[in-house]
Motif scaffolding. Structure first.
Motif, PDB file in Angstrom:
ATOM      1  N   LEU A 103       9.380   0.965-113.921  1.00 20.86           N
ATOM      2  CA  LEU A 103      10.477   2.375-114.278  1.00 20.86           C
ATOM      3  C   LEU A 103      12.139   1.405-114.036  1.00 20.86           C
ATOM      4  N   SER A 104      12.738   1.821-115.435  1.00 26.39           N
ATOM      5  CA  SER A 104      13.982   2.323-115.087  1.00 26.39           C
ATOM      6  C   SER A 104      14.641   2.171-114.068  1.00 26.39           C
ATOM      7  N   SER A 105      16.511   1.913-114.326  1.00 28.68           N
ATOM      8  CA  SER A 105      17.423   2.088-112.961  1.00 28.68           C
ATOM      9  C   SER A 105      16.788   3.930-112.607  1.00 28.68           C
ATOM     10  N   SER A 106      17.543   4.469-114.536  1.00 31.74           N
ATOM     11  CA  SER A 106      17.476   5.865-114.264  1.00 31.74           C
ATOM     12  C   SER A 106      16.513   6.860-113.560  1.00 31.74           C
ATOM     13  N   ASP A 107      15.216   6.404-114.332  1.00 30.99           N
ATOM     14  CA  ASP A 107      14.164   6.668-113.569  1.00 30.99           C
ATOM     15  C   ASP A 107      13.781   6.664-112.301  1.00 30.99           C
ATOM     16  N   ARG A 108      14.302   5.436-111.607  1.00 29.98           N
ATOM     17  CA  ARG A 108      14.024   5.595-110.487  1.00 29.98           C
ATOM     18  C   ARG A 108      14.943   6.700-109.356  1.00 29.98           C
ATOM     19  N   GLN A 109      16.537   6.527-109.919  1.00 27.41           N
ATOM     20  CA  GLN A 109      16.909   7.921-109.594  1.00 27.41           C
ATOM     21  C   GLN A 109      15.974   9.240-109.283  1.00 27.41           C
ATOM     22  N   GLN A 110      15.847   9.245-111.251  1.00 29.83           N
ATOM     23  CA  GLN A 110      15.536  10.668-111.326  1.00 29.83           C
ATOM     24  C   GLN A 110      14.247  10.577-110.326  1.00 29.83           C
ATOM     25  N   LEU A 111      13.691   9.843-110.019  1.00 28.98           N
ATOM     26  CA  LEU A 111      12.083   9.914-109.053  1.00 28.98           C
ATOM     27  C   LEU A 111      12.230  10.129-107.473  1.00 28.98           C
ATOM     28  N   ALA A 112      13.303   9.482-107.097  1.00 29.24           N
ATOM     29  CA  ALA A 112      13.926  10.052-105.941  1.00 29.24           C
ATOM     30  C   ALA A 112      14.321  11.578-105.378  1.00 29.24           C
ATOM     31  N   ARG A 113      15.213  11.991-106.675  1.00 28.23           N
ATOM     32  CA  ARG A 113      14.938  14.087-106.900  1.00 28.23           C
ATOM     33  C   ARG A 113      13.540  14.327-107.112  1.00 28.23           C
ATOM     34  N   TYR A 114      12.402  13.764-107.606  1.00 24.32           N
ATOM     35  CA  TYR A 114      11.233  14.601-107.653  1.00 24.32           C
ATOM     36  C   TYR A 114      11.256  14.812-106.723  1.00 24.32           C
ATOM     37  N   THR A 115      10.477  13.228-105.402  1.00 28.54           N
ATOM     38  CA  THR A 115      10.176  12.845-104.098  1.00 28.54           C
ATOM     39  C   THR A 115      11.110  14.072-103.139  1.00 28.54           C
ATOM     40  N   ILE A 132      13.675  18.975 -87.769  1.00 29.12           N
ATOM     41  CA  ILE A 132      14.301  17.811 -87.613  1.00 29.12           C
ATOM     42  C   ILE A 132      14.493  16.673 -88.220  1.00 29.12           C
ATOM     43  N   TYR A 133      12.432  16.786 -89.596  1.00 33.26           N
ATOM     44  CA  TYR A 133      12.279  15.622 -90.420  1.00 33.26           C
ATOM     45  C   TYR A 133      12.738  16.615 -91.534  1.00 33.26           C
ATOM     46  N   TYR A 134      12.530  17.636 -91.712  1.00 33.76           N
ATOM     47  CA  TYR A 134      12.609  18.381 -92.684  1.00 33.76           C
ATOM     48  C   TYR A 134      14.341  18.444 -93.213  1.00 33.76           C
ATOM     49  N   LEU A 135      14.819  19.390 -91.928  1.00 34.50           N
ATOM     50  CA  LEU A 135      16.144  19.103 -92.629  1.00 34.50           C
ATOM     51  C   LEU A 135      17.433  18.544 -93.569  1.00 34.50           C
ATOM     52  N   PRO A 136      16.746  16.839 -92.775  1.00 29.56           N
ATOM     53  CA  PRO A 136      17.988  16.390 -93.808  1.00 29.56           C
ATOM     54  C   PRO A 136      18.010  16.345 -95.746  1.00 29.56           C
ATOM     55  N   PHE A 137      16.736  16.324 -95.751  1.00 28.03           N
ATOM     56  CA  PHE A 137      16.064  16.949 -97.222  1.00 28.03           C
ATOM     57  C   PHE A 137      16.321  18.081 -97.578  1.00 28.03           C
ATOM     58  N   PHE A 138      16.963  19.156 -96.865  1.00 30.24           N
ATOM     59  CA  PHE A 138      17.859  19.747 -97.161  1.00 30.24           C
ATOM     60  C   PHE A 138      19.003  19.934 -97.329  1.00 30.24           C
ATOM     61  N   LEU A 139      19.796  19.481 -96.452  1.00 27.27           N
ATOM     62  CA  LEU A 139      20.553  18.985 -96.113  1.00 27.27           C
ATOM     63  C   LEU A 139      21.723  18.051 -97.509  1.00 27.27           C
ATOM     64  N   ALA A 140      20.515  16.786 -97.960  1.00 27.87           N
ATOM     65  CA  ALA A 140      21.761  15.909 -98.422  1.00 27.87           C
ATOM     66  C   ALA A 140      21.806  16.168 -99.807  1.00 27.87           C
ATOM     67  N   PRO A 141      20.675  16.988-100.185  1.00 25.72           N
ATOM     68  CA  PRO A 141      20.559  17.756-102.425  1.00 25.72           C
ATOM     69  C   PRO A 141      21.585  18.711-102.227  1.00 25.72           C
ATOM     70  N   LEU A 142      22.032  19.423-100.623  1.00 24.40           N
ATOM     71  CA  LEU A 142      22.522  20.799-100.622  1.00 24.40           C
ATOM     72  C   LEU A 142      24.154  19.695-100.135  1.00 24.40           C
ATOM     73  N   LEU A 143      24.621  18.997 -99.975  1.00 25.48           N
ATOM     74  CA  LEU A 143      25.656  18.742 -99.818  1.00 25.48           C
ATOM     75  C   LEU A 143      26.067  18.194-100.641  1.00 25.48           C
ATOM     76  N   PHE A 144      25.776  17.158-101.622  1.00 26.82           N
ATOM     77  CA  PHE A 144      26.255  15.984-102.459  1.00 26.82           C
ATOM     78  C   PHE A 144      25.606  16.137-103.785  1.00 26.82           C
ATOM     79  N   TRP A 145      24.959  16.441-103.859  1.00 25.80           N
ATOM     80  CA  TRP A 145      23.239  17.011-105.428  1.00 25.80           C
ATOM     81  C   TRP A 145      24.435  17.643-106.260  1.00 25.80           C
ATOM     82  N   PRO A 146      24.731  16.909-107.228  1.00 19.31           N
ATOM     83  CA  PRO A 146      25.460  18.587-108.852  1.00 19.31           C
ATOM     84  C   PRO A 146      23.577  18.759-108.725  1.00 19.31           C
ATOM     85  N   MET A 147      24.163  20.301-108.873  1.00 15.08           N
ATOM     86  CA  MET A 147      23.060  21.231-109.059  1.00 15.08           C
ATOM     87  C   MET A 147      23.265  22.473-109.888  1.00 15.08           C
ATOM     88  N   ARG A 148      22.582  23.273-110.426  1.00 15.24           N
ATOM     89  CA  ARG A 148      23.256  24.935-110.756  1.00 15.24           C
ATOM     90  C   ARG A 148      22.830  25.929-109.486  1.00 15.24           C
TER      91      ARG A 148
END
Length: 205
Positions: free
Chosen positions: A111-123, A170-186
């Motif tokens: 994958l390209s660098s941009s595709d890997r960033q998108q893949l991280a979002r999908y995970t 405790i395992y899943y909360l970081p996967f909520f907080l990181a996108p909620l606080l730092f990701w651009p989204m609608r």
């Protein structure tokens, strides 16, 4: 990203990626053993197929990969010397090996660098979507238990979807907080993620 853009994305058409995302989704949902085991076997078959077709590359030995491989080695060694080694090896085969295979299958994709960033979002999306199902089942189980969300009170059969719910936060909360606080989204997605996060903390409490 719209639904049409999502479906037209080449990452979604890659079976090696889709089978891992499906496994991650079902791994969060309690008592979904059958689809999880089916997808674990599918990951192995897809990995062998893509390896045969030359669609995979060697994993980059970055710090994350080295750390996970070291952790995997420690887990295997601990299972081997455990006095309950039979149970430990069984859990290693059912739980740890599929996750390690899934990680390698994702990181070895060409994958390209941009595709890997998108893949991280999908995970992240796969984990969040699975957890939304998980918390929905927990709320449903608590409602059917007279709105009692403690599995340690009362007699009779325990509400199965409340098992380990608070401990898993405790395992899943970081996967909520990181996108909620730092990701651009609608704004709609952000409000949904904020609502799920607050519900999770409320019912865990």
């Amino acid at each position: 990203m719209t639904a049409k853009q999502f479906l037209n994305n080449q990452l979604i058409k890659n079976p090696g990626i889709m089978v891992v995302l499906g496994y991650m989704f079902f791994s969060v949902i309690p008592h979904a053993s059958a689809p999880r085991y089916i997808l674990a076997g599918s990951m192995l078959l897809v990995a062998l197929y893509q390896l045969y077709k030359g669609q995979l590359q060697k994993p980059s030995l970055d710090m994350v990969t080295v750390a996970l491989l070291a952790l995997f080695g420690i887990v295997v060694a601990s299972a081997a010397v455990s006095p309950y080694w039979a149970d430990s090896i069984s859990m290693l085969r059912k739980e740890t090996l599929p996750f390690m295979l899934g990680y390698l299958l994702l990181t070895c994709q060409k994958l390209s660098s941009s595709d890997r960033q998108q893949l991280a979002r999908y995970t992240f999306v796969a984990l969040i979507a699975g957890f939304i199902v998980k918390i929905s089942l927990a709320i449903w189980a608590g409602a059917n238990n007279g709105w009692n969300f403690s599995i340690y009170e009362g007699a009779g059969q325990l509400p199965r979807y409340l098992d380990f719910f608070a401990a898993d936060i405790i395992y899943y909360l970081p996967f909520f907080l990181a996108p909620l606080l730092f990701w651009p989204m609608r704004s709609g997605y952000r409000w949904l993620l904020a609502a799920v996060t607050l519900l999770t903390l409320l019912f865990a409490f």
